[in-house]
Scaffold this active site. Structure first.
Site, PDB file in Angstrom:
ATOM      1  N   ASP A   7       9.940  -7.258  70.880  1.00  0.00           N
ATOM      2  CA  ASP A   7       8.623  -7.237  71.523  1.00  0.00           C
ATOM      3  C   ASP A   7       8.382  -5.891  72.203  1.00  0.00           C
ATOM      4  O   ASP A   7       7.352  -5.227  71.985  1.00  0.00           O
ATOM      5  CB  ASP A   7       8.600  -8.389  72.543  1.00  0.00           C
ATOM      6  N   ASP A  67      15.345  -1.488  61.553  1.00  0.00           N
ATOM      7  CA  ASP A  67      14.482  -1.576  62.732  1.00  0.00           C
ATOM      8  C   ASP A  67      13.096  -1.997  62.234  1.00  0.00           C
ATOM      9  O   ASP A  67      12.451  -1.244  61.484  1.00  0.00           O
ATOM     10  CB  ASP A  67      14.435  -0.184  63.386  1.00  0.00           C
ATOM     11  N   ILE A  68      12.636  -3.146  62.648  1.00  0.00           N
ATOM     12  CA  ILE A  68      11.389  -3.703  62.089  1.00  0.00           C
ATOM     13  C   ILE A  68      10.170  -2.826  62.404  1.00  0.00           C
ATOM     14  O   ILE A  68       9.193  -2.838  61.659  1.00  0.00           O
ATOM     15  CB  ILE A  68      11.179  -5.157  62.561  1.00  0.00           C
TER      16      ILE A  68
END
Ligand code: AR6
Length: 186
Positions: free
Chosen positions: A40, A16-17
């Protein structure tokens, strides 16, 4: 998977960024810069309102008509571990991948790294831009992403680590295949 090209570490991982500790993470935004779903949405919700505030300022000043596809801008990372978020806009593919899609996606990766360098950032994490809501094919998008990042690393000796943070095993697989293929061609 991990390799070093021209002194820069290139890492592919599943994750998960929004949890990454690179100096900057890249957001797969839309041209409004006002948030949305996917990466986003996750970045804005975890990073908090400071990110949107800076996006609004960018819209009032530099990009009143929105951020063009393939360009990139930078804001604070707010409450994220990453100090900065670099927002870029990939092409909308609807399942197709023309030369123009390829060029715009290449620019999104390349210009994000350019903005990182301009801001003294040495470590950057990318998601798989345009392959979610924007429906660009994963195989060709992964190859384009790798080409852009490797070109930048070869041209500009500045960034020390580029990390691809891929959401699922299957997305990871496409990026790994693309990287292996490019390394074999070299
Ligand atoms: N960490 C890493 N990857 C993620 C995460 C996460 N937390 N969440 C999703 N992904 P998308 P796009 C993956 O749709 O195609 C938004 O509404 C996801 O599995 O986020 O460029 C924007 O506001 C996929 O592989 O971005 C725009 O309107 C990849 O991230 C539009 O979507 C990209 O999926 C942009 O569409």
């Amino acid at each position: 998977m991990e390799t070093t090209i021209n002194g820069t570490k290139l890492v592919l991982k599943i994750g998960d960024i929004t949890e990454e500790d690179t100096q900057a993470i890249v957001n797969a935004a839309n041209s409004t810069l006002m948030g949305g779903g996917g990466v986003d949405g996750a970045i804005h919700s975890k990073g908090g309102p400071a990110i949107l505030e800076e996006c609004k300022k960018i819209r009032q000043t530099t990009y009143p008509d929105g951020l063009p596809t393939g360009e990139a801008v930078i804001t604070t990372g707010g409450n994220l571990k990453a100090e900065y978020v670099i927002h870029t806009v990939g092409p909308v593919c609807h399942g197709r991948f023309t030369e123009n899609h390829e060029k715009l996606l290449y620019n999104a990766y390349y210009n994000s790294l350019k903005v990182a360098k301009e801001n003294g950032i040495k470590t950057v994490a990318f998601p798989s831009i345009s392959t979610g809501a924007y429906r660009c094919p994963l195989d060709l998008s992964a190859r384009t992403a790798m080409m852009a990042v490797i070109d930048f690393i070869k041209n500009e000796n500045y960034i020390t680590e580029v990390r691809f943070v891929l959401f699922t095993d299957s997305i990871y697989y496409y990026y790994e295949e693309a990287l292996k293929e490019i390394l074999n061609e070299a």
